[in-house]
Design a protein around this motif. Structure first.
Motif, PDB file in Angstrom:
ATOM      1  N   ALA A 168       0.826  -1.204   0.000  1.00 30.94           N
ATOM      2  CA  ALA A 168       0.000   0.000   0.000  1.00 30.94           C
ATOM      3  C   ALA A 168       0.863   1.257   0.000  1.00 30.94           C
ATOM      4  CB  ALA A 168      -0.929  -0.005   1.212  1.00 30.94           C
ATOM      5  N   GLN A 169       1.960   1.235   0.746  1.00 34.67           N
ATOM      6  CA  GLN A 169       2.868   2.380   0.766  1.00 34.67           C
ATOM      7  C   GLN A 169       3.501   2.605  -0.609  1.00 34.67           C
ATOM      8  OE1 GLN A 169       5.561   1.421   4.051  1.00 34.67           O
ATOM      9  NE2 GLN A 169       4.604   3.040   5.268  1.00 34.67           N
ATOM     10  N   ARG A 170       3.917   1.511  -1.249  1.00 35.61           N
ATOM     11  CA  ARG A 170       4.498   1.640  -2.596  1.00 35.61           C
ATOM     12  C   ARG A 170       3.469   2.180  -3.586  1.00 35.61           C
ATOM     13  NH1 ARG A 170       6.617  -3.450  -1.206  1.00 35.61           N
ATOM     14  NH2 ARG A 170       5.041  -4.493  -2.495  1.00 35.61           N
ATOM     15  N   ALA A 171       2.257   1.673  -3.494  1.00 30.58           N
ATOM     16  CA  ALA A 171       1.209   2.123  -4.405  1.00 30.58           C
ATOM     17  C   ALA A 171       0.941   3.611  -4.237  1.00 30.58           C
ATOM     18  CB  ALA A 171      -0.072   1.316  -4.171  1.00 30.58           C
ATOM     19  N   ALA A 172       0.872   4.069  -2.994  1.00 30.36           N
ATOM     20  CA  ALA A 172       0.617   5.489  -2.749  1.00 30.36           C
ATOM     21  C   ALA A 172       1.742   6.351  -3.309  1.00 30.36           C
ATOM     22  CB  ALA A 172       0.438   5.730  -1.256  1.00 30.36           C
ATOM     23  N   ALA A 173       2.978   5.889  -3.143  1.00 28.88           N
ATOM     24  CA  ALA A 173       4.125   6.641  -3.655  1.00 28.88           C
ATOM     25  C   ALA A 173       4.109   6.730  -5.173  1.00 28.88           C
ATOM     26  CB  ALA A 173       5.422   5.997  -3.178  1.00 28.88           C
ATOM     27  N   GLU A 174       3.524   5.730  -5.803  1.00 28.57           N
ATOM     28  CA  GLU A 174       3.465   5.680  -7.268  1.00 28.57           C
ATOM     29  C   GLU A 174       2.153   6.224  -7.822  1.00 28.57           C
ATOM     30  OE1 GLU A 174       4.091   1.555  -8.036  1.00 28.57           O
ATOM     31  OE2 GLU A 174       6.152   1.564  -7.248  1.00 28.57           O
ATOM     32  N   GLY A 175       1.292   6.754  -6.943  1.00 21.72           N
ATOM     33  CA  GLY A 175       0.019   7.299  -7.397  1.00 21.72           C
ATOM     34  C   GLY A 175      -1.012   6.255  -7.748  1.00 21.72           C
ATOM     35  N   ARG A 176      -0.875   5.054  -7.175  1.00 21.55           N
ATOM     36  CA  ARG A 176      -1.843   3.979  -7.421  1.00 21.55           C
ATOM     37  C   ARG A 176      -2.648   3.735  -6.147  1.00 21.55           C
ATOM     38  NH1 ARG A 176       0.110  -0.666  -7.449  1.00 21.55           N
ATOM     39  NH2 ARG A 176       2.260  -0.285  -6.744  1.00 21.55           N
ATOM     40  N   PHE A 177      -3.681   2.896  -6.262  1.00 21.85           N
ATOM     41  CA  PHE A 177      -4.421   2.478  -5.081  1.00 21.85           C
ATOM     42  C   PHE A 177      -4.754   0.998  -5.208  1.00 21.85           C
ATOM     43  CE2 PHE A 177      -7.915   3.205  -7.964  1.00 21.85           C
ATOM     44  CZ  PHE A 177      -7.750   4.494  -8.452  1.00 21.85           C
ATOM     45  N   LEU A 178      -4.906   0.340  -4.067  1.00 20.15           N
ATOM     46  CA  LEU A 178      -5.110  -1.107  -4.050  1.00 20.15           C
ATOM     47  C   LEU A 178      -6.600  -1.447  -4.145  1.00 20.15           C
ATOM     48  CD1 LEU A 178      -2.512  -2.317  -1.392  1.00 20.15           C
ATOM     49  CD2 LEU A 178      -2.223  -1.936  -3.842  1.00 20.15           C
ATOM     50  N   ILE A 179      -7.197  -0.964  -5.193  1.00 17.95           N
ATOM     51  CA  ILE A 179      -8.603  -1.224  -5.487  1.00 17.95           C
ATOM     52  C   ILE A 179      -8.691  -1.560  -6.962  1.00 17.95           C
ATOM     53  CG2 ILE A 179     -10.938  -0.265  -5.539  1.00 17.95           C
ATOM     54  CD1 ILE A 179      -9.913   1.696  -3.311  1.00 17.95           C
ATOM     55  N   PRO A 180      -9.186  -2.760  -7.309  1.00 20.77           N
ATOM     56  CA  PRO A 180      -9.857  -3.711  -6.433  1.00 20.77           C
ATOM     57  C   PRO A 180      -8.884  -4.519  -5.587  1.00 20.77           C
ATOM     58  CG  PRO A 180      -9.643  -4.677  -8.592  1.00 20.77           C
ATOM     59  CD  PRO A 180      -9.123  -3.261  -8.702  1.00 20.77           C
ATOM     60  N   SER A 181      -9.477  -5.225  -4.643  1.00 23.76           N
ATOM     61  CA  SER A 181      -8.755  -6.188  -3.825  1.00 23.76           C
ATOM     62  C   SER A 181      -9.492  -7.512  -3.933  1.00 23.76           C
ATOM     63  CB  SER A 181      -8.718  -5.720  -2.374  1.00 23.76           C
ATOM     64  OG  SER A 181      -8.129  -6.682  -1.532  1.00 23.76           O
ATOM     65  N   SER A 182      -8.767  -8.607  -3.874  1.00 25.30           N
ATOM     66  CA  SER A 182      -9.460  -9.897  -3.916  1.00 25.30           C
ATOM     67  C   SER A 182     -10.042 -10.221  -2.543  1.00 25.30           C
ATOM     68  CB  SER A 182      -8.509 -11.012  -4.345  1.00 25.30           C
ATOM     69  OG  SER A 182      -7.619 -11.346  -3.305  1.00 25.30           O
ATOM     70  N   LEU A 183     -11.147 -10.940  -2.556  1.00 22.76           N
ATOM     71  CA  LEU A 183     -11.747 -11.332  -1.293  1.00 22.76           C
ATOM     72  C   LEU A 183     -10.796 -12.207  -0.483  1.00 22.76           C
ATOM     73  CD1 LEU A 183     -14.203 -11.329   0.578  1.00 22.76           C
ATOM     74  CD2 LEU A 183     -15.061 -13.316  -0.673  1.00 22.76           C
ATOM     75  N   GLY A 184     -10.019 -13.040  -1.165  1.00 23.98           N
ATOM     76  CA  GLY A 184      -9.049 -13.866  -0.457  1.00 23.98           C
ATOM     77  C   GLY A 184      -8.036 -13.044   0.296  1.00 23.98           C
ATOM     78  N   GLU A 185      -7.543 -11.965  -0.326  1.00 19.07           N
ATOM     79  CA  GLU A 185      -6.610 -11.073   0.360  1.00 19.07           C
ATOM     80  C   GLU A 185      -7.276 -10.409   1.565  1.00 19.07           C
ATOM     81  OE1 GLU A 185      -3.528 -10.432   0.192  1.00 19.07           O
ATOM     82  OE2 GLU A 185      -2.827 -11.160  -1.740  1.00 19.07           O
ATOM     83  N   GLU A 186      -8.520 -10.011   1.388  1.00 18.26           N
ATOM     84  CA  GLU A 186      -9.217  -9.360   2.499  1.00 18.26           C
ATOM     85  C   GLU A 186      -9.438 -10.321   3.658  1.00 18.26           C
ATOM     86  OE1 GLU A 186      -9.737  -6.014   2.720  1.00 18.26           O
ATOM     87  OE2 GLU A 186      -8.468  -6.204   0.949  1.00 18.26           O
ATOM     88  N   LYS A 187      -9.811 -11.556   3.357  1.00 20.81           N
ATOM     89  CA  LYS A 187     -10.029 -12.523   4.439  1.00 20.81           C
ATOM     90  C   LYS A 187      -8.741 -12.821   5.197  1.00 20.81           C
ATOM     91  CE  LYS A 187     -12.263 -15.723   2.061  1.00 20.81           C
ATOM     92  NZ  LYS A 187     -13.082 -16.934   1.772  1.00 20.81           N
ATOM     93  N   ALA A 188      -7.604 -12.656   4.524  1.00 22.36           N
ATOM     94  CA  ALA A 188      -6.316 -12.919   5.160  1.00 22.36           C
ATOM     95  C   ALA A 188      -5.763 -11.713   5.917  1.00 22.36           C
ATOM     96  CB  ALA A 188      -5.297 -13.368   4.118  1.00 22.36           C
ATOM     97  N   THR A 189      -6.185 -10.495   5.561  1.00 20.28           N
ATOM     98  CA  THR A 189      -5.512  -9.305   6.082  1.00 20.28           C
ATOM     99  C   THR A 189      -6.428  -8.239   6.656  1.00 20.28           C
ATOM    100  OG1 THR A 189      -5.515  -8.285   3.877  1.00 20.28           O
ATOM    101  CG2 THR A 189      -3.592  -9.617   4.464  1.00 20.28           C
TER     102      THR A 189
END
Length: 259
Positions: A201-222
């Protein structure tokens, strides 16, 4: 894997709203999920060359609907909104409730009433395409603030997503990933997968990106709000490891409000 994958474009609106366009490649029909602001939606349509046919509204809050009149005038798109929103959504053509189906060309989505953030909130579940438009119910690494009703209502709404396939792509209505990651690490500090996502998420913000969409599997894990049944999260809010997930969620949501 999904039988049909739509073309989807995400972009920033206002300060942190996420605009979404979904186009069915079979028919060319295209939907905007909410219209937080007209100019970015119209710019994305111009850039892609897509023709907007539909606007699917998740809930009545101004930061999700105020661009609708201008976009409808420009495109003639049909506006579909939650029936429980009443007159708070402008220019509505069709209202929907739990169990209704919406169509964007050949893509069919089921309407789920997912209250908690507000009483009229709905999510659009395009199961065959493997995508969910969750509005302000479920965020990457977080969930919506409870503005109407008890927090248990939001937990019941979030719980509906858990049985969906892990590869389901979750599109949320805001980019709150940075603040959500900081809270998630406080609540679940020993989660190695979460630490990796926070770094991403920090890398994405620095590069002007965002972590959307996210997979449900990632959400269930984190995502701590989806992990309320895990003993580690119960201990993190001072409850016994065997506490009911709903109780843990309520405590987590109250903590996040103060965070």
């Amino acid at each position: 894997m999904p039988a049909r994958t739509p073309w989807i474009r995400t972009f920033l609106c206002r300060s942190d709203n996420i605009g979404v366009l979904m186009r069915d490649p079979e028919t060319g029909a295209c939907a905007a999920i909410d219209v937080p602001e007209a100019a970015p939606v119209l710019a994305a349509l111009k850039e892609t060359g897509w023709t907007l046919t539909d606007i699917l509204v998740t809930h009545r809050h101004a930061d999700h609907v105020e661009g609708i009149p201008e976009v409808k005038r420009a495109t003639g798109a049909k506006v579909t909104a939650p029936a429980k929103a009443g007159a708070a959504v402008p220019e509505v053509d069709v209202t929907v409730s739990e169990g209704d189906t919406v169509s964007v060309g050949a893509l069919a989505g089921e309407v789920w009433e997912t209250p908690g953030h507000c009483a009229d909130h709905v999510s659009y579940v395009f199961a065959e395409a493997g995508v969910v438009f969750a509005g302000d119910t479920l965020f990457t690494l977080g969930c919506g603030r409870v503005l109407e009703g008890p927090p248990e209502t939001l937990w019941r709404s979030l719980s509906r997503f858990l049985p969906l396939p892990d590869e389901t792509q979750i599109y949320s209505g805001h980019d709150y990933v940075g603040s959500n990651a900081r809270f998630a690490l406080a609540a679940d500090p020993d989660n190695a997968r979460l630490k990796a996502r926070a770094e991403e998420a920090q890398r994405a913000a620095a590069e002007g990106r965002f972590l959307i969409p996210s997979s449900l599997g990632e959400e269930k894990a984190t995502n701590p709000f989806l992990r309320a049944g895990d003993p580690a999260l119960a201990q993190g809010v001072g409850l016994a490891p065997g506490s009911e997930a709903e109780r843990v969620f309520v405590a987590l949501r109250a903590w996040k409000n103060r965070f």
